[in-house]
Write an enzyme that holds these catalytic residues in place. Sequence first.
Site, short mmCIF file in Angstrom:
data_model
loop_
_atom_site.label_atom_id
_atom_site.label_comp_id
_atom_site.label_asym_id
_atom_site.label_seq_id
_atom_site.Cartn_x
_atom_site.Cartn_y
_atom_site.Cartn_z
N ASP A 13 0.81 -1.23 0.00
CA ASP A 13 0.00 0.00 0.00
C ASP A 13 0.84 1.27 0.00
O ASP A 13 0.44 2.30 0.54
CB ASP A 13 -0.96 0.03 1.21
CG ASP A 13 -1.94 -1.11 1.16
OD1 ASP A 13 -2.34 -1.49 0.05
OD2 ASP A 13 -2.31 -1.62 2.24
N LYS A 28 1.85 2.23 -5.02
CA LYS A 28 2.40 1.70 -6.28
C LYS A 28 1.45 1.98 -7.44
O LYS A 28 1.88 2.30 -8.54
CB LYS A 28 2.63 0.18 -6.15
CG LYS A 28 3.64 -0.20 -5.08
CD LYS A 28 3.76 -1.72 -4.93
CE LYS A 28 2.50 -2.38 -4.43
NZ LYS A 28 2.14 -2.02 -3.03
N GLY A 39 -4.79 -4.24 -3.53
CA GLY A 39 -5.82 -3.25 -3.83
C GLY A 39 -5.12 -2.01 -4.31
O GLY A 39 -4.57 -1.26 -3.52
N HIS A 40 -5.08 -1.80 -5.59
CA HIS A 40 -4.46 -0.59 -6.12
C HIS A 40 -5.56 0.44 -6.37
O HIS A 40 -6.60 0.12 -6.89
CB HIS A 40 -3.74 -0.88 -7.42
CG HIS A 40 -2.55 -1.77 -7.25
ND1 HIS A 40 -1.40 -1.35 -6.64
CD2 HIS A 40 -2.35 -3.05 -7.58
CE1 HIS A 40 -0.53 -2.33 -6.62
NE2 HIS A 40 -1.09 -3.38 -7.18
N GLN A 76 2.02 -5.91 -3.32
CA GLN A 76 2.49 -6.00 -1.93
C GLN A 76 3.81 -5.24 -1.74
O GLN A 76 4.01 -4.24 -2.41
CB GLN A 76 2.61 -7.47 -1.49
CG GLN A 76 1.26 -8.16 -1.28
CD GLN A 76 0.64 -8.67 -2.56
OE1 GLN A 76 1.28 -9.36 -3.32
NE2 GLN A 76 -0.60 -8.37 -2.80
P1 GDP Z 1 -0.78 0.37 -3.62
O1 GDP Z 1 -1.42 -0.89 -3.15
O2 GDP Z 1 0.69 0.42 -3.34
O3 GDP Z 1 -1.11 0.72 -5.04
O4 GDP Z 1 -1.39 1.55 -2.71
P2 GDP Z 1 -2.96 1.76 -2.37
O5 GDP Z 1 -3.62 2.29 -3.57
O6 GDP Z 1 -3.52 0.56 -1.69
O7 GDP Z 1 -2.84 2.86 -1.23
C1 GDP Z 1 -2.32 4.13 -1.46
C2 GDP Z 1 -3.45 5.16 -1.24
O8 GDP Z 1 -2.87 6.45 -1.12
C3 GDP Z 1 -4.42 5.28 -2.42
O9 GDP Z 1 -5.68 5.62 -1.92
C4 GDP Z 1 -3.82 6.43 -3.25
O10 GDP Z 1 -4.80 7.12 -4.02
C5 GDP Z 1 -3.32 7.32 -2.15
N1 GDP Z 1 -2.14 8.10 -2.51
C6 GDP Z 1 -1.10 7.77 -3.33
N2 GDP Z 1 -0.17 8.74 -3.33
C7 GDP Z 1 -0.61 9.69 -2.48
C8 GDP Z 1 -0.08 10.94 -2.02
O11 GDP Z 1 1.01 11.36 -2.39
N3 GDP Z 1 -0.81 11.65 -1.12
C9 GDP Z 1 -2.02 11.23 -0.67
N4 GDP Z 1 -2.66 11.97 0.21
N5 GDP Z 1 -2.56 10.05 -1.08
C10 GDP Z 1 -1.87 9.31 -1.96
P1 IMO Z 2 -0.95 -4.06 -2.30
O1 IMO Z 2 -0.53 -4.58 -3.63
C1 IMO Z 2 -0.92 -4.47 2.00
C2 IMO Z 2 -1.14 -8.53 3.63
C3 IMO Z 2 -2.39 -8.95 4.36
C4 IMO Z 2 -1.81 -9.94 5.34
C5 IMO Z 2 -0.74 -10.66 4.50
C6 IMO Z 2 -1.22 -11.96 3.87
O2 IMO Z 2 -2.22 -3.30 -2.28
O3 IMO Z 2 0.18 -3.32 -1.65
P2 IMO Z 2 -2.79 -12.51 1.79
O4 IMO Z 2 -4.24 -12.16 1.56
O5 IMO Z 2 -1.87 -11.98 0.75
O6 IMO Z 2 -2.60 -13.97 2.06
O7 IMO Z 2 -2.44 -11.75 3.19
O8 IMO Z 2 -0.39 -9.74 3.49
N1 IMO Z 2 -1.37 -8.01 2.26
C7 IMO Z 2 -1.26 -6.72 1.92
N2 IMO Z 2 -1.00 -5.63 2.67
N3 IMO Z 2 -1.06 -4.36 0.68
C8 IMO Z 2 -1.29 -5.43 -0.10
O9 IMO Z 2 -1.29 -5.38 -1.44
C9 IMO Z 2 -1.44 -6.68 0.52
N4 IMO Z 2 -1.68 -7.94 0.07
C10 IMO Z 2 -1.63 -8.73 1.14
O10 IMO Z 2 -2.99 -7.85 5.01
O11 IMO Z 2 -1.15 -9.25 6.37
MG MG Z 3 -2.90 -1.50 -1.83
#
Ligand code: GDP
Ligand code: IMO
Ligand code: MG
Length: 380
Positions: free
Chosen positions: A14, A17, A41-42, A170
Amino acid sequence: MKTNIAVLGAQWGDEGKGKIVDLLTPHFAAVARYQGGHNAGHTVYVDGTKFVLHLILPYHRELDVLSEARRGERKIGTTSRGIGPAYEDKIGRRGIRVCDLVDAPALADEVRENVSARNRMIRDSTLDWKPVYDQLLAFGERMRRWTGDVSLALDEAGRNGQRVLIEGAQGAMLDIDHGTYPFVTSSNATIGGACTGLGIPPSAINGVLGVAKAYLTRVGEGPLPTELFGEMGNRLRESGQEYGASTGRPRRCGWYDAVAVRYAVRINGIDALALTKLDVLDGLEKIDICTGYTVGSRTITDFPSDLNTIGAITPVYESWPGWSAPTKGVRDYASLPAQAQRYIKRLEEVSGVPVGIVSTGSDRAETIVRQDNVVGRWLQ
Ligand code: GDP
Ligand code: IMO
Ligand code: MG
């Protein structure tokens, strides 16, 4: 010139990416995701519209939930998307591959065998193989047009001079081999996973961009040395909207852990960082950075490989002054408040790599791409 760049998580997932991949995509002919599944979850915002991106294959979810229930207090805190059981099937050599989905007789045999094995594993389970088969066959029909040999396609792209963006899910600390095992996901989120997942040689990866938040989050169970409890943790969670894109769970928040990021730099060969969510720190009086850990009377600066040691460590912090002028939405480096620039400079020093991209908001446009370092050169 650098051609194919890998973008991967340098913390516990999270990191943002999805936003960085979306931002860089126009510079590449193709984006190739190399591991993970529906657990990732992107989230991407384009012109104010929110897109949450998922891969969906519901077949293994029930086993995931049962396995977590069986672990009780020792649960991993998985996303319940069936990732572990899907990878178990793969390693157990009974996985159903995309190419099987369009081969009806082979698929029928595989599904029948898998479902009957599953029924033996789960008490009182009487799952019928036929509806599962019908659903998978329908998926296969829908996907047929987009199905092919990825390794071959990427090799051809390279020979035609096309650039590929290699995308990880991840993060390093959730890697099955190099993360905080067993509190990890079931795949290789680190760079080796790019070779095995895509069928490309190491020489096809010309640069590695690690994505890291300007602080830290983790969702699920397992160690998080710099975790903040109480008011400061809540402040980061609310300002950063730190709730899981997949599951909506509140993310655990903490200060930037340079030990963990240095570890991610070493394992992955990260050339530069994309530093995200700097704006979330706007308005804080002071910001801490973890530069090492103490264990008893010893100070360590390398991330420990065993849970017992990780459980016994205390983070060592440096405190840096915050900034009052907002960084939110700032698009060029020189316009960042001086204290924010100092904070970034210090993160570069303690992480051991330059920060090539600074993200100051969730929108694609709220980004600084620094032209004076390696990332600027990649994108020329
Ligand atoms: P990922 O799994 O690595 O793609 O990250 P996620 O999308 O799960 O979580 C990142 C969250 O932060 C998302 O809701 C993005 O829209 C948000 N986000 C990304 N970059 C920034 C930033 O620079 N500032 C803020 N406030 N939010 C951001
Ligand atoms: P993105 O791509 C953050 C964590 C889960 C749990 C562990 C194992 O959005 O960064 P799983 O369902 O993969 O067997 O869970 O890994 N986890 C993540 N945490 N971002 C993710 O993906 C994750 N995918 C799995 O919360 O701790
Ligand atoms: Mg994510």
